[in-house]
Design an enzyme around this catalytic site. Sequence first.
Site, PDB file in Angstrom:
ATOM      1  CB  SER A  10     -20.897  20.915  38.154  1.00  0.00           C
ATOM      2  OG  SER A  10     -19.778  21.401  37.428  1.00  0.00           O
ATOM      3  CG  HIS A  35     -19.402  17.191  39.818  1.00  0.00           C
ATOM      4  ND1 HIS A  35     -19.231  15.821  39.879  1.00  0.00           N
ATOM      5  CD2 HIS A  35     -19.155  17.542  38.531  1.00  0.00           C
ATOM      6  CE1 HIS A  35     -18.907  15.366  38.671  1.00  0.00           C
ATOM      7  NE2 HIS A  35     -18.837  16.390  37.840  1.00  0.00           N
ATOM      8  CG  ASP A  37     -17.099  19.072  36.046  1.00  0.00           C
ATOM      9  OD1 ASP A  37     -17.126  17.824  35.939  1.00  0.00           O
ATOM     10  OD2 ASP A  37     -18.104  19.769  36.231  1.00  0.00           O
ATOM     11  CG  MET A  39     -12.835  20.000  31.920  1.00  0.00           C
ATOM     12  SD  MET A  39     -13.999  20.919  30.927  1.00  0.00           S
ATOM     13  CE  MET A  39     -15.537  20.489  31.764  1.00  0.00           C
ATOM     14  CG  HIS A  74     -16.073  14.329  36.000  1.00  0.00           C
ATOM     15  ND1 HIS A  74     -17.108  14.880  35.255  1.00  0.00           N
ATOM     16  CD2 HIS A  74     -15.515  13.376  35.210  1.00  0.00           C
ATOM     17  CE1 HIS A  74     -17.163  14.298  34.082  1.00  0.00           C
ATOM     18  NE2 HIS A  74     -16.205  13.386  34.018  1.00  0.00           N
ATOM     19  CG  MET A  76     -13.924  15.157  32.051  1.00  0.00           C
ATOM     20  SD  MET A  76     -15.130  16.489  31.948  1.00  0.00           S
ATOM     21  CE  MET A  76     -15.028  17.128  33.624  1.00  0.00           C
ATOM     22  CG  MET A 145     -19.803  11.681  30.977  1.00  0.00           C
ATOM     23  SD  MET A 145     -19.754  12.950  32.250  1.00  0.00           S
ATOM     24  CE  MET A 145     -20.062  14.434  31.306  1.00  0.00           C
ATOM     25  N   GLY A 150     -16.846  18.364  28.618  1.00  0.00           N
ATOM     26  CA  GLY A 150     -16.062  19.521  28.179  1.00  0.00           C
ATOM     27  C   GLY A 150     -16.697  20.859  28.512  1.00  0.00           C
ATOM     28  CG  PHE A 151     -17.853  22.988  26.530  1.00  0.00           C
ATOM     29  CD1 PHE A 151     -17.033  24.106  26.663  1.00  0.00           C
ATOM     30  CD2 PHE A 151     -17.517  22.016  25.582  1.00  0.00           C
ATOM     31  CE1 PHE A 151     -15.907  24.257  25.869  1.00  0.00           C
ATOM     32  CE2 PHE A 151     -16.389  22.158  24.789  1.00  0.00           C
ATOM     33  CZ  PHE A 151     -15.580  23.278  24.934  1.00  0.00           C
ATOM     34  N   GLY A 152     -20.271  23.053  30.348  1.00  0.00           N
ATOM     35  CA  GLY A 152     -21.555  23.102  31.028  1.00  0.00           C
ATOM     36  C   GLY A 152     -22.617  23.623  30.072  1.00  0.00           C
ATOM     37  N   GLY A 153     -23.862  23.505  30.496  1.00  0.00           N
ATOM     38  CA  GLY A 153     -24.957  24.136  29.765  1.00  0.00           C
ATOM     39  C   GLY A 153     -25.399  23.437  28.493  1.00  0.00           C
ATOM     40  CG  ASP A 183     -21.460  15.450  35.023  1.00  0.00           C
ATOM     41  OD1 ASP A 183     -22.034  16.539  34.835  1.00  0.00           O
ATOM     42  OD2 ASP A 183     -20.229  15.349  35.213  1.00  0.00           O
ATOM     43  N   GLY A 184     -24.751  16.094  33.403  1.00  0.00           N
ATOM     44  CA  GLY A 184     -24.951  16.820  32.150  1.00  0.00           C
ATOM     45  C   GLY A 184     -26.411  17.076  31.844  1.00  0.00           C
ATOM     46  N   GLY A 185     -26.768  18.346  31.787  1.00  0.00           N
ATOM     47  CA  GLY A 185     -28.124  18.700  31.371  1.00  0.00           C
ATOM     48  C   GLY A 185     -29.202  18.371  32.380  1.00  0.00           C
ATOM     49  CB  SER A 206     -25.931  25.643  33.454  1.00  0.00           C
ATOM     50  OG  SER A 206     -26.474  24.447  32.957  1.00  0.00           O
TER      51      SER A 206
HETATM   52  C1  DX5 Z   1     -19.233  18.476  31.677  1.00  0.00           C
HETATM   53  C2  DX5 Z   1     -19.133  18.397  33.173  1.00  0.00           C
HETATM   54  C3  DX5 Z   1     -20.384  18.646  33.917  1.00  0.00           C
HETATM   55  C4  DX5 Z   1     -20.993  19.976  33.729  1.00  0.00           C
HETATM   56  C5  DX5 Z   1     -22.478  19.831  33.864  1.00  0.00           C
HETATM   57  O1  DX5 Z   1     -18.038  18.025  31.116  1.00  0.00           O
HETATM   58  O2  DX5 Z   1     -18.689  17.111  33.548  1.00  0.00           O
HETATM   59  O3  DX5 Z   1     -20.210  18.396  35.293  1.00  0.00           O
HETATM   60  O4  DX5 Z   1     -20.540  20.945  34.601  1.00  0.00           O
HETATM   61  O5  DX5 Z   1     -23.033  21.062  33.586  1.00  0.00           O
HETATM   62  P1  DX5 Z   1     -24.573  21.243  33.308  1.00  0.00           P
HETATM   63  O6  DX5 Z   1     -25.302  20.829  34.531  1.00  0.00           O
HETATM   64  O7  DX5 Z   1     -24.660  22.712  33.027  1.00  0.00           O
HETATM   65  O8  DX5 Z   1     -24.911  20.398  32.117  1.00  0.00           O
HETATM   66 ZN    ZN Z   2     -18.632  16.480  35.744  1.00  0.00          ZN
END
Ligand code: DX5
Ligand code: ZN
Length: 227
Positions: A10, A35, A37, A39, A74, A76, A145, A150-153, A183-185, A206
Amino acid sequence: MSRNHLIAPSILSADFARLGDEVRAVIDAGADWIHFDVMDNHYVPNLTFGPMVCEALRQHAVRAGGARVPIDVHLMVQPVDALASAFAKAGADCISFHPDASTHVDRTLQLIRDAGCKAGLVFNPAASIDGLEWVLDKVDLLLVMSVNPGFGGQGFIASALRKIERLRRLIDDSGRDIRLEVDGGIKVDNIRRVADAGADTFVAGSAIFGQRDYAAVIAAMRQQLAA
Ligand code: DX5
Ligand code: ZN
């Protein structure tokens, strides 16, 4: 059952001042998909990039030999339809949206496919998968998800594993060719567990862009998947 696993970095966690270079670098490092994202500061409390940026990055989403690397959008955003069409025109290969953001999910799926793209549905951590059976024939990808969008990391939410298991059964029982993305973490140390639950496509932001050596992270992820 062994499936081919895809890694979809991403670019949300990439250096936004050098996005084209970042896309090339992560492809050289072994990315299967990019990927993207999107938003809108309405469906999620953050604002990223739109179709013009997707179009600009398309020329960078190529391998050394010239083969194109799919752009996995993706969304959002709410409403969905107009932006889905705009991303199809901007060169997206796959467009996923959150069903709760669209009033007419079936119509949105058809619109994406009619525009020549693969269509995906995204399920938030608290979202139910009820209703999916009625549109399974119009879906190319299901995205679970494992964080709130909304956020990475953010940290991986464990209940996503059960949702992935359930969707894996649903997909296998249907006999359809549908990718199951998470997707996520996602990190090197949990990717295997997520694959064992049934996912075949892994978004990681991340974990990859947070390290200096993207290739080393992607190789470590593949090693986990192969183990
Ligand atoms: C969150 C995004 C993810 C995000 C994942 O809303 O959809 O794609 O970038 O980031 P990491 O891998 O850091 O959790
Ligand atoms: Zn995503």
